[in-house]
Design a protein around this motif. Sequence first.
Motif, short mmCIF file in Angstrom:
data_model
loop_
_atom_site.label_atom_id
_atom_site.label_comp_id
_atom_site.label_asym_id
_atom_site.label_seq_id
_atom_site.Cartn_x
_atom_site.Cartn_y
_atom_site.Cartn_z
N PRO A 108 41.87 47.22 39.17
CA PRO A 108 40.87 49.13 39.59
C PRO A 108 42.14 49.95 39.17
O PRO A 108 42.12 50.51 38.17
CB PRO A 108 40.29 48.35 40.22
N LEU A 109 43.37 49.67 40.00
CA LEU A 109 44.64 50.13 40.06
C LEU A 109 44.17 50.44 38.20
O LEU A 109 45.25 51.77 37.13
CB LEU A 109 45.42 50.06 40.87
N LEU A 110 44.93 49.52 37.66
CA LEU A 110 45.34 49.33 36.22
C LEU A 110 44.11 49.80 35.27
O LEU A 110 44.76 50.28 34.31
CB LEU A 110 45.59 47.71 35.91
N ALA A 111 43.43 49.80 35.37
CA ALA A 111 42.07 50.76 35.16
C ALA A 111 42.19 51.57 34.98
O ALA A 111 42.41 52.25 34.06
CB ALA A 111 40.67 49.37 35.26
N TRP A 112 42.53 52.60 35.68
CA TRP A 112 42.18 53.54 36.89
C TRP A 112 43.74 54.44 35.47
O TRP A 112 43.53 55.57 35.16
CB TRP A 112 42.77 53.81 38.01
N VAL A 113 45.30 53.31 36.01
CA VAL A 113 46.21 53.66 34.45
C VAL A 113 45.89 54.31 33.31
O VAL A 113 45.97 55.41 32.98
CB VAL A 113 47.43 53.20 35.01
N ALA A 114 45.42 53.49 33.17
CA ALA A 114 44.40 53.12 31.56
C ALA A 114 43.71 53.71 31.06
O ALA A 114 44.20 54.85 29.92
CB ALA A 114 44.83 51.71 31.11
N VAL A 115 43.16 54.52 31.53
CA VAL A 115 41.61 55.84 31.09
C VAL A 115 42.83 56.93 31.56
O VAL A 115 42.58 58.52 31.30
CB VAL A 115 41.03 55.19 31.97
N ARG A 116 43.42 56.69 32.96
CA ARG A 116 44.16 57.96 33.20
C ARG A 116 45.20 58.92 32.47
O ARG A 116 45.86 59.77 32.89
CB ARG A 116 43.60 59.18 34.43
N THR A 117 46.38 58.21 31.75
CA THR A 117 47.58 58.11 31.56
C THR A 117 47.25 59.58 30.97
O THR A 117 48.64 60.24 30.76
CB THR A 117 48.45 57.01 30.55
N GLY A 118 46.10 59.35 29.85
CA GLY A 118 46.90 60.26 28.93
C GLY A 118 46.59 62.45 29.76
O GLY A 118 46.99 63.43 29.45
N ASP A 119 46.02 62.15 31.01
CA ASP A 119 45.69 63.67 31.74
C ASP A 119 46.38 63.47 32.73
O ASP A 119 46.87 64.24 33.02
CB ASP A 119 44.11 63.21 32.76
N VAL A 120 47.16 61.94 33.18
CA VAL A 120 48.06 62.45 34.05
C VAL A 120 50.05 62.48 33.65
O VAL A 120 50.74 63.31 33.91
CB VAL A 120 48.63 61.08 35.25
N ALA A 121 50.16 61.64 33.20
CA ALA A 121 50.96 62.02 31.70
C ALA A 121 50.76 62.37 30.66
O ALA A 121 51.77 61.06 29.79
CB ALA A 121 52.10 60.40 32.62
N PRO A 122 50.51 62.97 30.24
CA PRO A 122 50.50 63.41 28.75
C PRO A 122 51.90 62.96 27.75
O PRO A 122 51.23 62.76 26.89
CB PRO A 122 50.17 64.23 28.37
N ASN A 123 53.35 62.68 28.18
CA ASN A 123 54.03 62.56 27.81
C ASN A 123 54.72 61.57 27.96
O ASN A 123 55.27 60.48 26.82
CB ASN A 123 55.63 63.51 27.78
N ALA A 124 53.67 60.53 28.23
CA ALA A 124 53.98 59.04 28.76
C ALA A 124 54.08 57.80 27.06
O ALA A 124 52.71 58.80 26.17
CB ALA A 124 52.90 58.28 29.78
#
Length: 124
Positions: A108-124
Amino acid sequence: MSTTGAQEDLAILYPGGVFPAACASRTLLDHVVSKWGVLVLVSLAERPHRWSELRRRAEGISEKMLAQTLKTLEADGLVHRDQQPVMPPRVDYSLTAAGQEVAALLTPLLAWVAVRTGDVAPNA
């Protein structure tokens, strides 16, 4: 709540520690939540894999880092290495019961990271 009360609550939640610098659980935590540790554990949660499959799955991992990660997770009791007595040699990696437990928490953590990457780290 007082500081002492909070510390007592943490002692109940984490009887082995995790917060003290000398706590042995920090080593296991480091192995489990490392970038490559997470990717290997979640990959093996899907099904057993051969070494070359894991290398392709976790793009960017070097041969040395994959070998080190697998060896570490095996020593921690999270990954099982099954070497087949055939030619050419065949080695399969799978999760132990403890590995399955931690992978179920990491997925679930990895799924959250996949979904939220653009919101939390837009430059990632």
